[in-house]
Design an enzyme around this catalytic site. Structure first.
Site, PDB file in Angstrom:
ATOM      1  N   LYS A 152     -32.384  51.789  61.190  1.00  0.00           N
ATOM      2  CA  LYS A 152     -32.470  50.597  60.329  1.00  0.00           C
ATOM      3  C   LYS A 152     -32.951  49.401  61.148  1.00  0.00           C
ATOM      4  O   LYS A 152     -32.894  49.435  62.390  1.00  0.00           O
ATOM      5  CB  LYS A 152     -31.091  50.312  59.725  1.00  0.00           C
ATOM      6  CG  LYS A 152     -30.022  49.984  60.769  1.00  0.00           C
ATOM      7  CD  LYS A 152     -28.617  49.953  60.184  1.00  0.00           C
ATOM      8  CE  LYS A 152     -27.590  49.642  61.259  1.00  0.00           C
ATOM      9  NZ  LYS A 152     -26.200  49.750  60.754  1.00  0.00           N
ATOM     10  N   TYR A 184     -38.096  20.496  75.142  1.00  0.00           N
ATOM     11  CA  TYR A 184     -37.501  19.517  74.224  1.00  0.00           C
ATOM     12  C   TYR A 184     -36.197  18.924  74.747  1.00  0.00           C
ATOM     13  O   TYR A 184     -35.375  19.627  75.314  1.00  0.00           O
ATOM     14  CB  TYR A 184     -37.213  20.173  72.870  1.00  0.00           C
ATOM     15  CG  TYR A 184     -38.457  20.579  72.135  1.00  0.00           C
ATOM     16  CD1 TYR A 184     -39.443  19.663  71.797  1.00  0.00           C
ATOM     17  CD2 TYR A 184     -38.656  21.914  71.774  1.00  0.00           C
ATOM     18  CE1 TYR A 184     -40.586  20.055  71.122  1.00  0.00           C
ATOM     19  CE2 TYR A 184     -39.792  22.307  71.091  1.00  0.00           C
ATOM     20  CZ  TYR A 184     -40.762  21.372  70.768  1.00  0.00           C
ATOM     21  OH  TYR A 184     -41.883  21.771  70.108  1.00  0.00           O
ATOM     22  N   MET A 239     -39.782  27.600  69.952  1.00  0.00           N
ATOM     23  CA  MET A 239     -40.117  28.658  68.997  1.00  0.00           C
ATOM     24  C   MET A 239     -41.019  29.732  69.611  1.00  0.00           C
ATOM     25  O   MET A 239     -40.845  30.923  69.345  1.00  0.00           O
ATOM     26  CB  MET A 239     -40.781  28.056  67.756  1.00  0.00           C
ATOM     27  CG  MET A 239     -40.918  29.041  66.618  1.00  0.00           C
ATOM     28  SD  MET A 239     -41.716  28.367  65.158  1.00  0.00           S
ATOM     29  CE  MET A 239     -40.514  27.194  64.578  1.00  0.00           C
TER      30      MET A 239
HETATM   31  C1  PLP Z   1     -25.500  50.522  61.752  1.00  0.00           C
HETATM   32  C2  PLP Z   1     -24.620  51.612  61.311  1.00  0.00           C
HETATM   33  C3  PLP Z   1     -24.427  52.751  62.121  1.00  0.00           C
HETATM   34  C4  PLP Z   1     -24.900  52.868  63.543  1.00  0.00           C
HETATM   35  O1  PLP Z   1     -23.964  52.260  64.393  1.00  0.00           O
HETATM   36  P1  PLP Z   1     -24.106  52.294  65.992  1.00  0.00           P
HETATM   37  O2  PLP Z   1     -22.892  51.608  66.476  1.00  0.00           O
HETATM   38  O3  PLP Z   1     -25.357  51.542  66.308  1.00  0.00           O
HETATM   39  O4  PLP Z   1     -24.207  53.710  66.418  1.00  0.00           O
HETATM   40  C5  PLP Z   1     -23.728  53.809  61.579  1.00  0.00           C
HETATM   41  N1  PLP Z   1     -23.210  53.747  60.333  1.00  0.00           N
HETATM   42  C6  PLP Z   1     -23.357  52.655  59.550  1.00  0.00           C
HETATM   43  C7  PLP Z   1     -22.758  52.651  58.198  1.00  0.00           C
HETATM   44  C8  PLP Z   1     -24.040  51.544  60.017  1.00  0.00           C
HETATM   45  O5  PLP Z   1     -24.133  50.455  59.240  1.00  0.00           O
END
Ligand code: PLP
Length: 386
Positions: free
Chosen positions: A41, A271, A320
């Protein structure tokens, strides 16, 4: 994977395919579970979703997991054929598209199951839909509430018997609060699994543990683990570090030096002039900033980058698109076009995502997952750029 590489880009994240595959194999040996979902993800925690997915599958993961349907469909569009679980859906989720893409749809509410069936009934997608139940066991996030388990599982059995769905899994997620809290959540999870079995459903994917719990709690492995951070070679916790498990960092972040400037004592830097150079010095400007995921919060924390093998602190405010490093007075060899290493392998003495996290008062997960779209992701395998 370091040392620093040439790059045609202003900002480059080199993705070490061999390291990612090594990490999958290492976790597979450590866990000894039948199935590993590589969690890709958020653009594979900033590593590049397609590069990371292919590497994880080649390394022995047999499935992928993302949050959104759209993230999963992007992987399908890239020709990735493995099972892909997704579990966060808007009210008007396009389940027809998810079914057509043969995604494993995480179901966290009873109405989502009915929406999946409606997508099939409407003729927009052909049965069976692949389903995995996400059950709530303590985090108070998304997941079927215990009060709904029996009715939803019974309904699922009917739908499966009718050929409309195929129940492929059940899963939940832990809070990592304490051993006791995790065991309590696991007990609720076992109850959910029993109820699913009692409804006559025995799916292949039964999973609770992510990286942290997978390594820490052997009894919570069930038939699968969902692994994110560990596959990227980063630590899920301080209790058991990536290095201790034998994992290798996958991402090397570099930015080009775009200017070198000699300044006199007292010169303001960036800045608000939060930093004024205490003596005559040389500054190098790097073409990377908070828009790319360098937290503004690290300004003034002495975090170093590596150029030509030496460490130099980031000084003044992170902007940025730019950060400035202080090369000191005796540096003349560094010039525009040189590559600065911002994140590398801590076991080689290089700055790490963990160092950034400490400086920014956050966790390594947030550091890598926020690396932005202006950073080119370049896969490296067997030492060569792909
Ligand atoms: C992001 C996530 C994972 C992965 O977790 P890690 O600690 O990166 O291994 C697994 N299950 C769910 C539901 C998540 O949201």
């Amino acid at each position: 994977m370091s040392p620093v590489r040439e790059s045609q880009y202003l900002r480059t994240a080199f993705i070490d395919v061999d390291a990612l595959q090594h990490n999958v194999r290492t976790m597979r040996e450590l866990l000894d579970v039948p199935h590993i979902f590589a969690v890709v993800k958020a653009n594979a925690y900033g590593h590049g979703a397609v590069i990371a997915s292919r590497a994880a599958l080649a390394g022995g993961a047999d499935a992928l997991a993302v949050a959104d349907i759209d993230e999963a469909i992007e992987l399908r569009s890239a020709g990735i054929d493995a099972p892909i679980l997704c579990w966060i859906h808007p009210k008007r989720a396009d389940f027809a598209a998810a079914i057509r893409a043969r995604l494993d749809i995480g179901i966290g509410r009873p109405d989502q199951l009915e929406a999946v069936v409606a997508a099939i009934d409407s003729g927009a997608a052909a049965a069976p839909a692949l389903i995995q139940f996400k059950v709530e066991t303590g985090l108070s996030r998304n997941g079927l509430a215990p009060a709904n388990w029996q009715a939803v599982f019974a309904r699922a059995r009917e739908l499966q018997d009718a050929g409309l769905i195929s129940v492929r899994g059940i899963f939940s997620h832990l809070s990592n609060t304490s051993v006791e809290d995790d065991q309590e959540a696991a007990e609720r999870f076992r109850t959910a699994v029993h109820q699913l079995n009692d409804a006559g459903l025995e799916p292949p994917y039964v999973h609770l543990a992510a990286s942290g719990a997978a390594a820490k709690h052997p009894d919570l492995r069930f038939t699968a683990a969902r692994l994110g951070i560990s596959l990227y070679g980063l630590s899920a916790s301080h209790e058991l570090t990536a290095e201790e498990i034998g994992l290798r960092p996958v991402l090397t972040l570099q930015a080009e030096v775009v200017a070198v400037r000699h300044v006199s004592a007292g010169a303001g830097v960036s800045y608000d002039y939060t930093y004024r150079v205490p003596k005559n010095t040389t500054l190098a400007l790097l073409a990377i900033g908070y828009a790319d995921g360098v937290p503004r919060e690290i300004s003034g924390k002495g975090l170093a980058v590596q150029i030509r093998g030496n460490h130099y602190p980031i000084v003044g405010r992170v902007a940025m698109d730019q950060v400035i490093v202080d090369l000191g007075s005796d540096v003349t060899s560094i010039e525009p076009g040189d590559q600065a290493l911002l994140i590398g392998d801590p076991s080689q003495g290089e700055p790490s995502a963990g160092d950034w996290a400490t400086a920014a008062n956050t966790i390594n997960y947030e550091i890598v997952s926020r690396l932005g779209p202006r950073i080119a992701r370049v896969a490296v395998e067997s030492g060569a750029v792909l």
